[in-house]
Design a protein around this motif. Structure first.
Motif, PDB file in Angstrom:
ATOM      1  N   LEU A  23      -3.211  -8.826  -2.336  1.00  0.00           N
ATOM      2  CA  LEU A  23      -2.807  -8.642  -3.723  1.00  0.00           C
ATOM      3  C   LEU A  23      -3.703  -9.434  -4.663  1.00  0.00           C
ATOM      4  N   ASP A  24      -3.725  -9.018  -5.917  1.00  0.00           N
ATOM      5  CA  ASP A  24      -4.522  -9.718  -6.923  1.00  0.00           C
ATOM      6  C   ASP A  24      -4.087 -11.160  -7.107  1.00  0.00           C
ATOM      7  N   CYS A  25      -2.821 -11.456  -6.839  1.00  0.00           N
ATOM      8  CA  CYS A  25      -2.317 -12.817  -7.034  1.00  0.00           C
ATOM      9  C   CYS A  25      -2.814 -13.781  -5.957  1.00  0.00           C
ATOM     10  N   GLY A  26      -3.504 -13.251  -4.931  1.00  0.00           N
ATOM     11  CA  GLY A  26      -4.026 -14.099  -3.870  1.00  0.00           C
ATOM     12  C   GLY A  26      -3.191 -14.093  -2.608  1.00  0.00           C
ATOM     13  N   ARG A  27      -1.994 -13.485  -2.670  1.00  0.00           N
ATOM     14  CA  ARG A  27      -1.147 -13.418  -1.487  1.00  0.00           C
ATOM     15  C   ARG A  27      -1.391 -12.103  -0.745  1.00  0.00           C
ATOM     16  N   VAL A  28      -0.881 -12.043   0.474  1.00  0.00           N
ATOM     17  CA  VAL A  28      -1.012 -10.848   1.300  1.00  0.00           C
ATOM     18  C   VAL A  28       0.375 -10.387   1.717  1.00  0.00           C
ATOM     19  N   LEU A  29       0.671  -9.125   1.450  1.00  0.00           N
ATOM     20  CA  LEU A  29       1.887  -8.522   2.008  1.00  0.00           C
ATOM     21  C   LEU A  29       1.552  -8.081   3.420  1.00  0.00           C
ATOM     22  N   PRO A  30       2.223  -8.630   4.437  1.00  0.00           N
ATOM     23  CA  PRO A  30       1.802  -8.366   5.814  1.00  0.00           C
ATOM     24  C   PRO A  30       2.061  -6.940   6.286  1.00  0.00           C
ATOM     25  N   SER A  31       2.926  -6.217   5.628  1.00  0.00           N
ATOM     26  CA  SER A  31       3.200  -4.828   5.981  1.00  0.00           C
ATOM     27  C   SER A  31       3.698  -4.128   4.724  1.00  0.00           C
ATOM     28  N   VAL A  32       3.260  -2.899   4.527  1.00  0.00           N
ATOM     29  CA  VAL A  32       3.640  -2.164   3.319  1.00  0.00           C
ATOM     30  C   VAL A  32       4.126  -0.770   3.704  1.00  0.00           C
ATOM     31  N   THR A  33       5.305  -0.425   3.213  1.00  0.00           N
ATOM     32  CA  THR A  33       5.854   0.912   3.366  1.00  0.00           C
ATOM     33  C   THR A  33       5.741   1.642   2.039  1.00  0.00           C
ATOM     34  N   VAL A  34       5.294   2.889   2.083  1.00  0.00           N
ATOM     35  CA  VAL A  34       5.152   3.697   0.880  1.00  0.00           C
ATOM     36  C   VAL A  34       6.037   4.934   1.021  1.00  0.00           C
ATOM     37  N   ALA A  35       6.972   5.088   0.093  1.00  0.00           N
ATOM     38  CA  ALA A  35       7.823   6.278   0.051  1.00  0.00           C
ATOM     39  C   ALA A  35       7.159   7.319  -0.848  1.00  0.00           C
ATOM     40  N   TYR A  36       7.171   8.560  -0.426  1.00  0.00           N
ATOM     41  CA  TYR A  36       6.426   9.580  -1.167  1.00  0.00           C
ATOM     42  C   TYR A  36       7.064  10.952  -0.974  1.00  0.00           C
ATOM     43  N   ARG A  37       6.638  11.888  -1.824  1.00  0.00           N
ATOM     44  CA  ARG A  37       6.975  13.298  -1.675  1.00  0.00           C
ATOM     45  C   ARG A  37       5.729  14.122  -1.947  1.00  0.00           C
ATOM     46  N   THR A  38       5.654  15.289  -1.325  1.00  0.00           N
ATOM     47  CA  THR A  38       4.541  16.197  -1.575  1.00  0.00           C
ATOM     48  C   THR A  38       5.079  17.586  -1.899  1.00  0.00           C
ATOM     49  N   TYR A  39       4.269  18.350  -2.638  1.00  0.00           N
ATOM     50  CA  TYR A  39       4.634  19.698  -3.066  1.00  0.00           C
ATOM     51  C   TYR A  39       3.398  20.582  -2.961  1.00  0.00           C
ATOM     52  N   GLY A  40       3.588  21.820  -2.521  1.00  0.00           N
ATOM     53  CA  GLY A  40       2.450  22.701  -2.353  1.00  0.00           C
ATOM     54  C   GLY A  40       1.788  22.492  -0.994  1.00  0.00           C
ATOM     55  N   ARG A  41       0.596  23.075  -0.833  1.00  0.00           N
ATOM     56  CA  ARG A  41      -0.103  23.018   0.449  1.00  0.00           C
ATOM     57  C   ARG A  41      -1.513  22.461   0.248  1.00  0.00           C
ATOM     58  N   LEU A  42      -1.876  21.533   1.123  1.00  0.00           N
ATOM     59  CA  LEU A  42      -3.226  20.992   1.112  1.00  0.00           C
ATOM     60  C   LEU A  42      -4.172  22.027   1.728  1.00  0.00           C
ATOM     61  N   ASN A  43      -5.234  22.384   1.006  1.00  0.00           N
ATOM     62  CA  ASN A  43      -6.151  23.397   1.531  1.00  0.00           C
ATOM     63  C   ASN A  43      -6.972  22.846   2.698  1.00  0.00           C
TER      64      ASN A  43
END
Length: 380
Positions: A23-43
């Protein structure tokens, strides 16, 4: 839903990056989970992906009903089959930001160093750039080398600008809407009022309200009410409410309200059911810290010297939170470095939230810009 389970236990679609993020603050997040959604189709070429970045209180459910809160998708007017961001043509990704409370790692997530506890106010200070670096991990996870576009309004527009600066070779187009390259002193002041309201709530318990089985609902509601005033214009409030009394004529009796008061209280009470107070503190601070010019010797153009994207900047005439002058300043800085930039001020009396509402001129502008970029990029 149990109030202490809010924003943590719902099974949002997500991916975890165990290597974490610095992170910019100088610390490290040891693990990161990202919640997401997708729509449509990737070509097959993976060239039609659009990342939509949400604003302060948004989430990943951009074009569908949020299954946890029951609220409609926050940009269903814009994203979907045949719409300006056409999911018959584009593959749309939207993720909950770092520090959020809809499944992405944030203050409600399990503490990395204190098992059985959430991060709470121990959660590190995050920035808009940190949010974008985590989004880049998600984009890489999909095997996408170059996004077709990054689009966002308000704080989402800040993210779009950060993408263009941090990863200039990773996107064809950037569309910052109702946004700015820094958070003004006035905007920081409004955020601070909201934060102080949360701190002053007796249920806050120094951010450990989860352990007491309570939430700082009053403080968070006041924060939302204060912020919401900045999202609408005086014309919009007058048109919708004027000085109408809610349930009385003439002078109101004690306890009776103006209609606008009732409206703001509804906004506050509904907000506390879907948002976490510590996330609100973390994300508002991230917005306050955003300052592209300040990071580049006070010269905004320096931030964009490596930018290769095509830009569309959109402002709204009645937006006093992120006024048109701030978008014009970005356009001038981009022009100074010979970037490909278009700028449109949409005439609207709806204020900052106009980008979320029915604005045909805005919708047509975005549709046309994306069509032109698709032709440029050779998208069929």
């Amino acid at each position: 839903m149990d109030q202490n389970a809010a924003c943590t236990d719902f099974p949002h679609q997500s991916v975890t990056f165990p290597e974490g993020v610095a992170l910019d603050c100088g610390r490290v997040l040891p693990s990161v989970t990202v919640a997401y959604r997708t729509y449509g189709r990737l070509n097959d070429e993976k060239t039609n992906a659009i990342l939509v970045c949400h604003a302060l209180t948004g989430d990943q459910y951009v074009a569908e009903r949020n299954p946890e809160t029951g609220r409609p998708g926050w940009w269903e007017l814009m994203v979907g089959p045949g719409k300006a961001v056409d999911t018959d043509k584009y593959f749309v990704i939207c993720s909950n930001v770092l520090g959020g409370c809809m499944g992405t790692t944030g203050p409600r997530a399990p503490h990395a160093e204190k098992p059985g506890r959430p991060w709470g106010t121990d959660f590190p200070v995050v920035t808009i750039h940190d949010m974008v670096r985590v989004q880049k991990r998600l984009v890489d996870h999909f095997g996408i080398g170059k996004l077709f576009a990054v689009i966002g309004g308000s704080m989402g527009g800040m993210q779009a600008l950060s993408w263009a600066v941090q990863f200039p070779d990773s996107l064809v187009a950037a569309v910052p809407i109702a946004a700015a390259y820094y958070h003004s002193a006035q905007n920081i002041a409004f955020h601070e009022i909201g934060r102080q309201a949360i701190y002053a709530d007796q249920a806050f318990h120094n951010g450990d309200y989860w352990s007491e089985g309570v939430r700082p609902e009053r403080g968070l509601a006041v924060a939302r009410m204060t912020a919401h005033i900045t999202y609408v214009s005086e014309e919009a409030l007058t048109r919708k409410f004027g000085r109408k009394l809610q349930n009385a004529e003439g002078l109101p009796a004690f306890g009776e309200q103006f209609a606008v008061e009732s409206y703001l209280q509804y906004q506050g009470s509904s907000f506390v059911q879907r948002f976490d107070a510590n996330s609100y503190l973390a994300i508002t601070r991230a917005m306050d810290l955003f300052d592209l010019a300040g990071e580049h010797g006070g010269v905004l153009a320096n931030a964009f010297r490596g930018a290769h994207a095509r830009f569309l900047l959109v402002s709204f005439s009645s937006d006093w939170l992120f006024p048109t002058a701030q978008s014009r300043a970005i356009a001038r800085a981009l022009s100074h470095v010979a970037a490909n930039v278009s700028f449109v001020e949409v005439q609207s009396d709806k204020g900052h939230d106009a980008f979320l509402l029915e604005e045909p001129d805005f919708h047509a502008t975005l549709r046309g810009f994306l069509a032109g970029c698709a032709e440029y990029a050779g998208l069929s």
